[in-house]
Design an enzyme around this catalytic site. Structure first.
Site, PDB file in Angstrom:
ATOM      1  N   ARG A  37     -13.507  30.586 -35.611  1.00  9.90           N
ATOM      2  CA  ARG A  37     -14.735  31.201 -35.586  1.00  9.90           C
ATOM      3  C   ARG A  37     -15.021  32.506 -36.621  1.00  9.90           C
ATOM      4  O   ARG A  37     -16.141  32.597 -37.188  1.00  9.90           O
ATOM      5  CB  ARG A  37     -14.907  32.051 -34.280  1.00  9.90           C
ATOM      6  CG  ARG A  37     -15.121  30.884 -33.081  1.00  9.90           C
ATOM      7  CD  ARG A  37     -15.037  31.576 -31.636  1.00  9.90           C
ATOM      8  NE  ARG A  37     -15.815  30.527 -30.818  1.00  9.90           N
ATOM      9  CZ  ARG A  37     -15.868  30.690 -29.466  1.00  9.90           C
ATOM     10  NH1 ARG A  37     -15.246  31.873 -29.060  1.00  9.90           N
ATOM     11  NH2 ARG A  37     -16.345  29.970 -28.526  1.00  9.90           N
ATOM     12  N   LYS A 198     -18.424  17.936 -15.052  1.00  9.83           N
ATOM     13  CA  LYS A 198     -19.454  17.670 -14.217  1.00  9.83           C
ATOM     14  C   LYS A 198     -20.879  17.342 -14.414  1.00  9.83           C
ATOM     15  O   LYS A 198     -21.499  17.688 -15.760  1.00  9.83           O
ATOM     16  CB  LYS A 198     -19.717  19.154 -13.579  1.00  9.83           C
ATOM     17  CG  LYS A 198     -18.491  19.561 -12.842  1.00  9.83           C
ATOM     18  CD  LYS A 198     -19.171  21.139 -12.065  1.00  9.83           C
ATOM     19  CE  LYS A 198     -17.691  21.659 -11.534  1.00  9.83           C
ATOM     20  NZ  LYS A 198     -17.974  22.876 -11.031  1.00  9.83           N
ATOM     21  N   GLY A 351     -17.231  23.598 -25.660  1.00  5.85           N
ATOM     22  CA  GLY A 351     -16.133  24.384 -25.829  1.00  5.85           C
ATOM     23  C   GLY A 351     -14.623  23.586 -25.827  1.00  5.85           C
ATOM     24  O   GLY A 351     -13.872  23.325 -26.746  1.00  5.85           O
ATOM     25  N   GLY A 374     -22.037  27.116 -23.873  1.00  4.30           N
ATOM     26  CA  GLY A 374     -23.194  27.119 -23.209  1.00  4.30           C
ATOM     27  C   GLY A 374     -24.432  27.140 -23.972  1.00  4.30           C
ATOM     28  O   GLY A 374     -25.504  26.642 -23.487  1.00  4.30           O
TER      29      GLY A 374
HETATM   30  P1  ADP Z   1     -17.231  20.771 -22.847  1.00  5.48           P
HETATM   31  O1  ADP Z   1     -16.517  22.323 -22.691  1.00  5.48           O
HETATM   32  O2  ADP Z   1     -16.529  20.012 -24.117  1.00  5.48           O
HETATM   33  O3  ADP Z   1     -18.591  20.891 -22.597  1.00  5.48           O
HETATM   34  P2  ADP Z   1     -16.575  20.355 -19.937  1.00  5.48           P
HETATM   35  O4  ADP Z   1     -16.258  21.864 -19.611  1.00  5.48           O
HETATM   36  O5  ADP Z   1     -17.831  20.037 -19.272  1.00  5.48           O
HETATM   37  O6  ADP Z   1     -16.659  20.075 -21.491  1.00  5.48           O
HETATM   38  O7  ADP Z   1     -15.395  19.659 -19.150  1.00  5.48           O
HETATM   39  C1  ADP Z   1     -14.357  19.795 -19.715  1.00  5.48           C
HETATM   40  C2  ADP Z   1     -13.239  19.547 -18.573  1.00  5.48           C
HETATM   41  O8  ADP Z   1     -13.415  18.361 -18.060  1.00  5.48           O
HETATM   42  C3  ADP Z   1     -11.749  19.263 -19.289  1.00  5.48           C
HETATM   43  O9  ADP Z   1     -10.989  20.502 -18.255  1.00  5.48           O
HETATM   44  C4  ADP Z   1     -11.184  18.121 -18.610  1.00  5.48           C
HETATM   45  O10 ADP Z   1      -9.920  18.296 -17.981  1.00  5.48           O
HETATM   46  C5  ADP Z   1     -12.359  17.807 -17.296  1.00  5.48           C
HETATM   47  N1  ADP Z   1     -12.409  16.433 -17.109  1.00  5.48           N
HETATM   48  C6  ADP Z   1     -12.652  15.404 -18.029  1.00  5.48           C
HETATM   49  N2  ADP Z   1     -12.369  14.074 -17.396  1.00  5.48           N
HETATM   50  C7  ADP Z   1     -12.028  14.256 -16.028  1.00  5.48           C
HETATM   51  C8  ADP Z   1     -11.690  13.729 -15.007  1.00  5.48           C
HETATM   52  N3  ADP Z   1     -11.784  12.293 -14.979  1.00  5.48           N
HETATM   53  N4  ADP Z   1     -11.434  14.200 -13.739  1.00  5.48           N
HETATM   54  C9  ADP Z   1     -11.418  15.530 -13.728  1.00  5.48           C
HETATM   55  N5  ADP Z   1     -11.716  16.457 -14.771  1.00  5.48           N
HETATM   56  C10 ADP Z   1     -11.929  15.943 -15.976  1.00  5.48           C
HETATM   57 MG    MG Z   2     -16.136  23.641 -21.128  1.00  5.09          MG
END
Ligand code: ADP
Ligand code: MG
Length: 394
Positions: A37, A198, A351, A374
């Site tokens: 960053r 999610k 992230g 976000g």
């Molecule tokens: P990003 O920060 O890249 O947008 P998210 O915060 O939405 O991603 O999601 C990341 C999290 O999702 C990670 O901590 C990962 O462990 C979890 N994750 C990914 N696949 C699964 C799964 N099959 N079951 C539970 N958690 C999961």
């Molecule tokens: Mg995340």
């Protein structure tokens, strides 16, 4: 695209400039563990210095909640910034007040100041006008280069622009250009990969890309919710019951919108989420007992790769599995390798996914990595980001 003035559109020579940067870096035993960053803000700092401006940098670090916390002082950041910039950085112990006003007043061309952690002050996150006025007091111009906090209306992102004109830094400008490119004129075939935990976090982003993408490849925990919507029982796997109906609706919409929505056709399951946990690969109708889905399987990886190989543009948000816990990082890693070596224009945000790509040493191979978590999602959703709106129009 929102057309905002940037530092390239204005005269900056001789001006004292408050530059809001995102130096919210991970620390490890009082040292900066990852300086991505800080490096991301370099073009703006160099540009201002080369053109005779006097930059006063300000950032938040961690969550001190309006009170000074010794372990969240900006000193380690100043030390690393000095190394990267190759020049002295004068770090102040206050955010506002007489010491800051005096230091900025006597500042010479070529000097760089760094204020103390913005969130040591209660007025910052409250967007308190009197605090914003104090922040603006010593400077002639405000530059926002902190895209990662552009979705928050704080004193250092919004309030300050009531007292001093605000324009975008070069990183902010690039973020707006790249993220808009994904929405406004993506090259086709346009393949979007969405994963992470999610559906509920990303429902509006899924819907937005459903309108735009030729292919939507789903993985991660969110895929479980979609598979549940297709009638599969995934045992004790994580999924969002209350989003199953919504997922079913999205599948229907994808057919109407001519977007090919792909779900995992095989899955990596284990009884326990721990490093080296015994795993097996199963089809969605074979998940039994205490097995939980932690990654996409090899057939899915191959199927997704065929769409990635043909794509002219790729957008990716969210990991395909629990990448933090090997061996459940394979799906994410294999797609990352394909995207890294492909000729498609690739834009990655989120992230956790960015952290995964950095850990794999692949971040440098992606065309553009968004610095927002976000903020990136909200931009793609089409929400107005207050930190961008507050800047002067072109
Ligand atoms: P990003 O920060 O890249 O947008 P998210 O915060 O939405 O991603 O999601 C990341 C999290 O999702 C990670 O901590 C990962 O462990 C979890 N994750 C990914 N696949 C699964 C799964 N099959 N079951 C539970 N958690 C999961
Ligand atoms: Mg995340």
């Amino acid at each position: 695209m929102v057309e905002k003035k940037s530092i390239e559109d204005i005269e900056v020579s001789g001006k004292r400039v408050l530059v809001r940067v995102d130096f919210n870096v991970p620390l490890d035993q009082g040292k900066v563990r990852d300086d991505a960053r800080i490096r991301a803000a370099l073009p703006t700092m160099q540009n201002l210095l080369n053109r005779g401006a006097r930059p006063v940098l300000a950032s938040h670090l961690g969550r001190p909640k309006g009170e000074p916390k010794p372990e969240l002082k900006m000193d380690p950041v100043a030390a690393r910034l000095e190394e990267i910039l190759g020049r002295k950085v004068k770090k102040l112990d206050d955010v506002v007040g007489p010491q800051v006003v005096e230091a900025v007043a006597v500042m010479q061309e070529g000097e760089v100041l760094l204020l103390e952690n913005l969130r040591f002050e209660k007025g910052e996150e409250k967007n308190d006008p009197s605090f914003a006025r104090k922040l603006a007091e010593p400077v002639d111009l405000f530059v926002n280069d902190a895209f990662g906090t552009a979705h928050r209306a704080h004193a250092s992102t919004v309030g300050i622009t009531e007292y001093v004109p605000g324009v975008a830094g070069l990183l902010m400008k690039k973020e707006i250009e790249e993220l808009s490119h994904c929405l406004e004129n993506p090259a086709h075939p346009f393949t979007v990969v969405l994963g992470g935990a999610k559906v509920s976090d990303k429902i509006n982003v899924i819907r937005r890309f459903l309108e735009l993408a030729d292919n939507l490849l789903i993985g991660g925990g969110m895929a479980n919710t979609f598979l549940a919507a297709c009638g599969y029982n995934l045992g004790e796997s994580f999924y969002e019951k209350e989003l199953v109906q919504e997922a079913a609706t999205i599948i229907e919409e994808s057919e109407k919108k001519n977007c090919r929505l792909l779900l995992p056709q095989d899955l990596v399951v284990a009884e326990e989420l721990k490093p080296g946990s015994p795993e097996r690969v199963v089809y969605p109708d074979e998940v039994r007992g205490a097995w939980k889905v932690f990654d996409i399987g090899p057939e899915t990886v191959n199927a997704y790769i065929t769409y990635l190989d043909k794509a002219a543009m790729v957008v990716w948000n969210g990991p395909m599995g629990v990448y933090e816990t090997p061996p459940f990082h394979h799906g994410t890693e294999q797609l990352a390798q394909v995207i890294a070596r492909s000729g498609a224009h690739s834009v990655v945000g989120g992230g956790d996914l960015v952290a995964a790509l950095e850990a794999q040493g692949l971040a440098g191979e992606i065309s553009f990595i968004s610095t927002g978590g976000g903020a990136t999602l909200e931009y793609w959703e089409g929400k107005e980001l207050p930190g961008i709106s507050a800047l002067q129009d072109q």
